[in-house]
Design an enzyme around this catalytic site. Sequence first.
Site, PDB file in Angstrom:
ATOM      1  N   SER A   8      -3.194  60.454  34.171  1.00 48.08           N
ATOM      2  CA  SER A   8      -2.298  59.828  33.207  1.00 48.08           C
ATOM      3  C   SER A   8      -1.492  60.903  32.494  1.00 48.08           C
ATOM      4  CB  SER A   8      -3.100  59.032  32.170  1.00 48.08           C
ATOM      5  OG  SER A   8      -2.281  58.639  31.086  1.00 48.08           O
TER       6      SER A   8
ATOM      7  N   TYR B 287      -9.829  58.828  25.566  1.00 44.69           N
ATOM      8  CA  TYR B 287      -9.091  58.649  26.814  1.00 44.69           C
ATOM      9  C   TYR B 287      -8.359  59.924  27.223  1.00 44.69           C
ATOM     10  CZ  TYR B 287      -5.787  56.666  30.189  1.00 44.69           C
ATOM     11  OH  TYR B 287      -5.042  56.405  31.315  1.00 44.69           O
TER      12      TYR B 287
END
Length: 384
Positions: free
Chosen positions: A205, A233
């Site tokens: 990501s 995350y």
Amino acid sequence: MTSPSSSSSDTDAPASVPAKVKKEALGWMEWIRGWLYLAYEMLFQRIMASHLQNPLPLPPLDDVTCVITGSTSGIGRETARQMAQAGAHVVMAVRNTKAAHELIRKWQDEWSGMGLPLNIEVMELDLLSLESVVKFSEAWNARLGPLHVLINNAGIFSIGEPQKFSKDGYEEHMQVNHLAPALLSVLLLPSLIRGSPSRIVNVNSIMHQVGFVDTEDMNVTSGKRKFTSLVGYSSSKLAQVMFSSILHKKLPAEAGISVICVSPGIVQTNVARDLPKIVQTGYRLIPYFIFNAEEGSRSSLFAATDPQIPEYCELLKTDEWPVSAFISQDCRPTNPSEEAHNLETSYRVWEKTLQMVGLPSDAVEKLLEGEDISCKFGAQQHQD
């Protein structure tokens, strides 16, 4: 393929900085640059990827066997469907096996009359259980067949929820997004060697750009950093890039295994609630710029199938590039974050990860030599 653009690296510390000084967080400039990069990608990703067809054309994959985690929804679902339709033998490695079987029935019905039935099967895998990862790997390796592509697609971003830990004792983002895929990648090396030339594709990501990994506080419980789902995350995604870089270095050319991280871009999702106000506004006001799942799957499919990928990965290794291959949402090589270039931290992440998942420090070397290894999370370890 061309090499990614140059980036400053932390591998060579200035002489004025003591070697033992440990970095405690991202610098302000790194943090701001990361968020600007994210905003830029959201605004211009569709323009940058305008040269790509949708869906991405794939070569015939009749001789390819591919394991895809998290393949019942989103990007993983699209990746599995398209690879199967291109002829690959697709293994859906998922927690919800019922949902996977229902998907297969739907896909087979839609594909009826367009060619041979899709070659898809389902195997249970729960990334919140490292024992499940070991069981899956043992079951697959026992087939003594080749594995050509492993796509570590599954991930979580538990927006707005309190910090949670797996039954193994690890923060859930870190386990699902990094630790479990790392364990799976290492344990499946015997099958990947049999499938050589083969690939490990880690769906990462752009959020790794604002991540920071403290190897002494992987669970973010020390109090040095306040835990938020965003911290969990982004840190887990950066850890994945760092681990991938060392795995890439440890696999010799003769093993024939390429390691690639990919960014799917900013894809339609519910993650926006935990992002800065300006990014939330972008999600609401400019949905045209946000990818759908089919568009988001293109970088994974490209990394898994493009014939130039192995040569590119080997070029990076020959040039002693500090990070593994990283493919952006427009299916072009790009650079991960400046922090990802910190080789000293990357090696610490490697060592700490192997320790956390219960593997010996020389696990990769032993597997490359054809030796067996044991994992403390293996079922046999619980019989004592």
